[in-house]
Scaffold this motif. Sequence first.
Motif, PDB file in Angstrom:
ATOM      1  N   GLU A   1       0.837  -1.195   0.000  1.00  0.00           N
ATOM      2  CA  GLU A   1       0.000   0.000   0.000  1.00  0.00           C
ATOM      3  C   GLU A   1       0.873   1.247   0.000  1.00  0.00           C
ATOM      4  O   GLU A   1       2.044   1.203   0.380  1.00  0.00           O
ATOM      5  CB  GLU A   1      -0.936   0.010   1.205  1.00  0.00           C
ATOM      6  N   ILE A   2       0.288   2.365  -0.431  1.00  0.00           N
ATOM      7  CA  ILE A   2       1.027   3.624  -0.528  1.00  0.00           C
ATOM      8  C   ILE A   2       1.460   4.080   0.866  1.00  0.00           C
ATOM      9  O   ILE A   2       0.654   4.133   1.792  1.00  0.00           O
ATOM     10  CB  ILE A   2       0.160   4.697  -1.201  1.00  0.00           C
ATOM     11  N   GLY A   3       2.732   4.404   1.004  1.00  0.00           N
ATOM     12  CA  GLY A   3       3.271   4.854   2.277  1.00  0.00           C
ATOM     13  C   GLY A   3       3.837   3.753   3.130  1.00  0.00           C
ATOM     14  O   GLY A   3       4.241   4.001   4.283  1.00  0.00           O
ATOM     15  N   GLN A   4       3.912   2.513   2.608  1.00  0.00           N
ATOM     16  CA  GLN A   4       4.432   1.401   3.404  1.00  0.00           C
ATOM     17  C   GLN A   4       5.915   1.601   3.704  1.00  0.00           C
ATOM     18  O   GLN A   4       6.617   2.332   3.024  1.00  0.00           O
ATOM     19  CB  GLN A   4       4.216   0.091   2.661  1.00  0.00           C
ATOM     20  N   GLY A   5       6.377   0.923   4.745  1.00  0.00           N
ATOM     21  CA  GLY A   5       7.761   1.078   5.180  1.00  0.00           C
ATOM     22  C   GLY A   5       7.861   2.044   6.348  1.00  0.00           C
ATOM     23  O   GLY A   5       6.905   2.232   7.114  1.00  0.00           O
ATOM     24  N   ILE A   6       9.011   2.682   6.497  1.00  0.00           N
ATOM     25  CA  ILE A   6       9.212   3.702   7.524  1.00  0.00           C
ATOM     26  C   ILE A   6       8.577   4.995   7.012  1.00  0.00           C
ATOM     27  O   ILE A   6       9.121   5.672   6.140  1.00  0.00           O
ATOM     28  CB  ILE A   6      10.706   3.915   7.825  1.00  0.00           C
ATOM     29  N   GLY A   7       7.419   5.321   7.548  1.00  0.00           N
ATOM     30  CA  GLY A   7       6.692   6.485   7.057  1.00  0.00           C
ATOM     31  C   GLY A   7       7.251   7.799   7.576  1.00  0.00           C
ATOM     32  O   GLY A   7       7.842   7.864   8.661  1.00  0.00           O
ATOM     33  N   TYR A   8       7.087   8.832   6.771  1.00  0.00           N
ATOM     34  CA  TYR A   8       7.451  10.177   7.217  1.00  0.00           C
ATOM     35  C   TYR A   8       6.527  11.196   6.566  1.00  0.00           C
ATOM     36  O   TYR A   8       5.915  10.942   5.520  1.00  0.00           O
ATOM     37  CB  TYR A   8       8.915  10.502   6.890  1.00  0.00           C
ATOM     38  N   THR A   9       6.414  12.337   7.210  1.00  0.00           N
ATOM     39  CA  THR A   9       5.744  13.495   6.620  1.00  0.00           C
ATOM     40  C   THR A   9       6.782  14.583   6.397  1.00  0.00           C
ATOM     41  O   THR A   9       7.740  14.711   7.170  1.00  0.00           O
ATOM     42  CB  THR A   9       4.619  14.030   7.525  1.00  0.00           C
ATOM     43  N   ASN A  10       6.572  15.329   5.342  1.00  0.00           N
ATOM     44  CA  ASN A  10       7.526  16.379   4.993  1.00  0.00           C
ATOM     45  C   ASN A  10       6.744  17.623   4.599  1.00  0.00           C
ATOM     46  O   ASN A  10       5.920  17.571   3.674  1.00  0.00           O
ATOM     47  CB  ASN A  10       8.416  15.910   3.841  1.00  0.00           C
TER      48      ASN A  10
END
Length: 592
Positions: free
Chosen positions: A528-537
Amino acid sequence: MLRVILLLAGVSVCTLLYSQGAPLPLNEEGYDFLRRLSIKYGFTGFTAPAADLNLRPASRGDLVRLAKTYDELYGAEMSTVERYRLQRFYDDNNEWLSLPSLVTTDDADRAPFYIGDDFALESEASPLYLTARRPLFNTFYETPAYLLSYNRKDFYLRLNPVLDVRYGQLQDDEQAYLYNKRGVRLRAGFDDRIFLHFEILDTQFGAPNYIRNYFRSVGSLPGAGLVKDELTIAAFNIERQYDFLNGAGYLSADITRHVGVRLGYGQHFIGNGERSLFLSDFSNNYPFLEINWRIWKLHYRNLFAELISGPQGVTNTAATLPKKFMAAHHLSINIGKRLFVGLFEAVVLNRENSFELAYLNPIILYRTVEGSVGSPDNVVIGLTSSYRFPFRTEVYGQFILDEFVFDELFIKREGWWANKWAYQIGVRHVDAFGIDQLDLVAERNVARPYIFSHDGLSSYTHFAMPLAHPLGANFTENLVGFDYRPLPRLHLDGRLYLIEQGEGIDSTVVGENLNQSSDLRQMTYGNEIGQGIGYTNTVIQLRAGYEVRPNLWVEAEYFSRSKDSELDVRDLETTLINVGVRWNVGRRREAF
């Protein structure tokens, strides 16, 4: 192999002795200005050109003819600021001012050579062609926008220096910020039939922390090829600076009234948006052969390019870097006066420095060729569209597919890894709230994991950097922005980017890095979109510029970037304030 093909094509083009004209370089203000006029005034009252001005670089002659058309139809109602911008555009492209507008023609895409002879020399008779009362040493700046401009029968030349110098402070950083670009740009025309553009640029860049991190991670610098990364300037508090030389050049010609060819070394941008999911200018220049077919309501562009399959660190810089190749085509369809639709397809292939000749067919679907040669290549297919509403508003979008299986995407819907797609949707509005020259934009870009990646070296990259969106894949991005000209010479603009993306860690492959083979993926289903170590920028960019003289800008910028990761060690704050001088060159946005 492709180099031989490009060379033979260039020789063939030169022997044809027809003209298309030097293109307007990417990131020049002329594109934004002409787009603004088209959104505001539309295409009513004249024959709309088939030429798609969102396929950049575009011909200066096409842009001038469109500008003169809006001038003829709506010049009396234009504001002082708009008239100023229009005249600056004429000054920058004054060799084409003798070309007629599109109001009285039934063929808006006929090559200039078939319209008249000596158009650069004839342009001097146009009231739009401005000259200086007292040229410097009776030679330089005879026209407002050029250090040296010269017209005679069967020949013209334009020469300008290029300068972009900025210096500023980075908060909580180990060094200051410095950007120092110098160079020269030249374009010329011979016999009304052969046209060229040439530039050489030398740059030193004391980059902010997020770009330094990108270079350490990827091994390449956005907008550059081979880079020296150990230069220091103690006097300006620059501990690590990048130093690189870059150039661009084009040779343009027309085969017939409606078919043109361009041989060059440079970049392309496809789309109406701030970003492109098809082809952008984020990576480095590349050698290419381009063919444009323009007639009726159709603009069809072929592009054949040679790319670098990895970063500069793949091998010693004294050796030849490994190659791969791209073939792409885009068909733009003008449906009425408001709706534009485009179809895009591209293939990236790696053949140990040889090209697959089957892809040279300019009108074949690459997907069918890929199947016929054993499906080893990376093919993407896209759809783009824009619609202009009556109230000074344009809605646009792109959709691109890398791979998909119908049952997996629409029936099972279990997050199969190869359901690889991305989309863009955006809106532009000019003269917002009834305020002259206040233009707004809002845009959303979304990309699934693994799109543009491949199981070998045929990822959709150049110098290990994405050919399309800077973020690569596995992200969601929302952006809003404004551009405002309260005074003729004063330009204010701002952008806000809200980004969410998932990243891999160590050997974990989650689909955001296009340089990692998709065969190394962690799971086949459940992606799914955003999988893994997520972050916001969150990225904020505010700029103000004042035009002291034609194309000479004094500018100030505030830039803020705040990355908040689920992994605390990856958090990163960037705050930059800088001032500078920019002369005869556009600016890239390094917001990612």
